[in-house]
Scaffold this motif. Structure first.
Motif, PDB file in Angstrom:
ATOM      1  N   THR A 187     -67.824   1.532  -5.615  1.00 50.47           N
ATOM      2  CA  THR A 187     -67.075   2.515  -6.402  1.00 50.47           C
ATOM      3  C   THR A 187     -65.677   2.010  -6.734  1.00 50.47           C
ATOM      4  O   THR A 187     -65.215   2.119  -7.881  1.00 50.47           O
ATOM      5  N   PHE A 188     -64.980   1.461  -5.738  1.00 51.49           N
ATOM      6  CA  PHE A 188     -63.630   0.939  -5.975  1.00 51.49           C
ATOM      7  C   PHE A 188     -63.655  -0.187  -7.010  1.00 51.49           C
ATOM      8  O   PHE A 188     -62.791  -0.257  -7.896  1.00 51.49           O
ATOM      9  N   VAL A 213     -63.184   9.283  -5.797  1.00 50.02           N
ATOM     10  CA  VAL A 213     -62.402   8.125  -5.354  1.00 50.02           C
ATOM     11  C   VAL A 213     -61.337   8.538  -4.339  1.00 50.02           C
ATOM     12  O   VAL A 213     -61.073   7.817  -3.368  1.00 50.02           O
ATOM     13  N   ALA A 214     -60.728   9.699  -4.535  1.00 50.12           N
ATOM     14  CA  ALA A 214     -59.704  10.169  -3.593  1.00 50.12           C
ATOM     15  C   ALA A 214     -60.301  10.407  -2.210  1.00 50.12           C
ATOM     16  O   ALA A 214     -59.693  10.072  -1.182  1.00 50.12           O
ATOM     17  N   ILE A 238     -56.208   0.397  -5.480  1.00 51.48           N
ATOM     18  CA  ILE A 238     -56.469   1.660  -6.174  1.00 51.48           C
ATOM     19  C   ILE A 238     -55.226   2.552  -6.128  1.00 51.48           C
ATOM     20  O   ILE A 238     -54.842   3.177  -7.130  1.00 51.48           O
ATOM     21  N   LYS A 239     -54.562   2.581  -4.989  1.00 54.24           N
ATOM     22  CA  LYS A 239     -53.368   3.423  -4.833  1.00 54.24           C
ATOM     23  C   LYS A 239     -52.262   2.994  -5.784  1.00 54.24           C
ATOM     24  O   LYS A 239     -51.531   3.834  -6.331  1.00 54.24           O
ATOM     25  N   ILE A 245     -54.751   6.083 -12.900  1.00 54.17           N
ATOM     26  CA  ILE A 245     -56.094   6.140 -12.324  1.00 54.17           C
ATOM     27  C   ILE A 245     -56.947   7.225 -12.967  1.00 54.17           C
ATOM     28  O   ILE A 245     -58.172   7.114 -13.035  1.00 54.17           O
ATOM     29  N   ASN A 246     -56.315   8.293 -13.471  1.00 55.90           N
ATOM     30  CA  ASN A 246     -57.076   9.397 -14.057  1.00 55.90           C
ATOM     31  C   ASN A 246     -57.802   9.005 -15.337  1.00 55.90           C
ATOM     32  O   ASN A 246     -58.706   9.714 -15.777  1.00 55.90           O
ATOM     33  N   SER A 247     -57.415   7.891 -15.935  1.00 55.19           N
ATOM     34  CA  SER A 247     -58.069   7.457 -17.172  1.00 55.19           C
ATOM     35  C   SER A 247     -59.313   6.612 -16.914  1.00 55.19           C
ATOM     36  O   SER A 247     -60.084   6.356 -17.840  1.00 55.19           O
ATOM     37  N   VAL A 248     -59.502   6.186 -15.675  1.00 62.62           N
ATOM     38  CA  VAL A 248     -60.638   5.301 -15.384  1.00 62.62           C
ATOM     39  C   VAL A 248     -61.625   5.896 -14.383  1.00 62.62           C
ATOM     40  O   VAL A 248     -62.690   5.326 -14.150  1.00 62.62           O
ATOM     41  N   CYS A 249     -61.290   7.028 -13.781  1.00 62.91           N
ATOM     42  CA  CYS A 249     -62.204   7.646 -12.821  1.00 62.91           C
ATOM     43  C   CYS A 249     -61.778   9.086 -12.570  1.00 62.91           C
ATOM     44  O   CYS A 249     -60.743   9.539 -13.069  1.00 62.91           O
TER      45      CYS A 249
END
Length: 373
Positions: A187-188, A213-214, A238-239, A245-249
């Protein structure tokens, strides 16, 4: 395999719900003890106590045929439909438990062995992490199924053995832990892969969209001392994406209860309890919610979810087919960019990430009942 059609007594059927559809049943009988043209595996140890109840040759044929069948299931192109083999093993568990234990010890050592290295049962007892990381996901799925449906099906029963139970319980825990790390890493990597495509201005619409993911980052943080170093590194990467990050997952750390709107904190990848994590609150006052086995986020209570009949896991977000065909852990080697594109562009399939079998739709019990109420 022999199929026998047996008619049903119409007087025993419900005339309103069953008589019109159920006229007969098909019984399948496993004939694993008979010669099927495969080589006889003489490496299977047969004790004198076992051979006293049945001929040694008969035990060898049974063992050879079962090992041959399980070996064929190691191929990813073969669907995991194991009910006939499982049924035969469950019968052996009751009728010849010592033989079954010997047979399964040989099978599991062969499962983790290769041409360069032969794994012993003593090494399996230690359940080394590197041993799990170097085998295919299909083998781990097979191991989980055998553990749950055969070796640990009735650990407290009359055939129970504490030493044997400890071995298979340890193998199951290690295997599921490895598969969970692979799922999180998969997933990451999908998130970072989508990010790189967006930066290049390349369309990523056909790529798998990661969710939860969170929650996965929370799980890595909770188990930072026991997970792979590369997995912690991926979580840190990821952090650093920040608001991008909201645009990719799908990244939502805050979850609420569908029944009372109370906050839900991440405490386990399998289940969740709404409300405060304060230990003074009585657990019965908190709603128990299911988490998706594939994404760790809360399952929807408004839409039907997928259900695994082997491990009992609930799945709300399906995983791409390529996850189930991994030869080794994705954390061992960096994947080629062209290969990664095919990994995350594959269609999602309704299969359990921990057992590999086809999932079923979980429906309310009243929809499955023959009762009109």
């Amino acid at each position: 395999m022999i199929a026998v059609v047996r008619s049903l007594d119409p007087n025993m059927l419900d005339q309103m719900y069953q008589a019109r559809t159920q006229k007969a049943v098909v019984e399948f009988i496993w004939i694993g003890g008979q010669f099927l043209g495969i080589p006889l595996n003489k490496d299977i140890y047969i004790s004198n106590k076992q051979s006293a109840k049945s001929s040694e040759t008969n035990f060898l044929w049974w063992g050879s045929n079962i090992l041959w069948s399980l070996k064929n299931y190691e191929k990813c192109e073969t669907g995991l439909v194991l009910w006939d083999v499982i049924a035969a093993l469950q019968v052996l568990m009751k009728s010849a438990p010592a033989f079954l234990e010997t047979l399964m010890h040989k099978w599991v050592t062969d499962l983790f062995s290769d041409d360069q290295q032969r794994v012993s049962i003593d090494a399996l007892c230690q359940c080394r992490k590197d041993m799990m990381s170097n085998v295919s996901s299909r083998k781990l799925h097979l191991l989980n199924i055998i553990c749950r449906k055969v070796m640990l099906r009735d650990p407290a029963g009359e055939n129970g053995n504490s030493t044997s139970t400890d071995l298979w319980s340890s193998l199951l825990l290690s295997s599921e832990r490895e598969l969970r790390e692979r799922l999180v890493a998969f997933t990451f990597a999908a998130v970072l892969n989508r990010k790189s495509y967006f930066l290049k201005g390349t369309c990523a619409e056909n790529m798998w969209f990661p969710v939860g993911v969170a929650q996965m980052r929370s799980w890595v943080s909770m188990n930072s001392g026991g997970v792979h170093n590369q997995l912690r590194s991926l979580s840190s990467t990821i952090k650093r994406l920040g608001s991008r990050i909201n645009s990719v997952c799908e990244y939502s750390a805050k979850e609420t209860c569908a029944y009372c709107s109370a906050p839900v904190h991440f405490e386990s990848p399998d289940i969740a309890l709404c409300g405060s994590v304060d230990p003074t609150i009585v657990p019965t006052e908190r709603h128990k919610l299911s988490r998706c086995a594939a994404s760790m986020r809360l399952c929807s209570v408004l839409e039907p979810t997928w259900y695994c009949v082997c491990c009992g896991g609930m799945v709300d977000k399906l995983v791409p087919e390529t996850y189930f065909t991994m030869k080794t852990s994705p954390l061992l080697n960096a994947a080629d960019p062209d290969v990664e594109l095919s990994l995350y562009s594959a269609p999602a399939v309704p299969r359990c990430p921990f057992c590999g079998i086809l999932l079923q739709r979980l429906m309310p019990e009243f929809l499955l009942s023959v009762s009109p109420v």
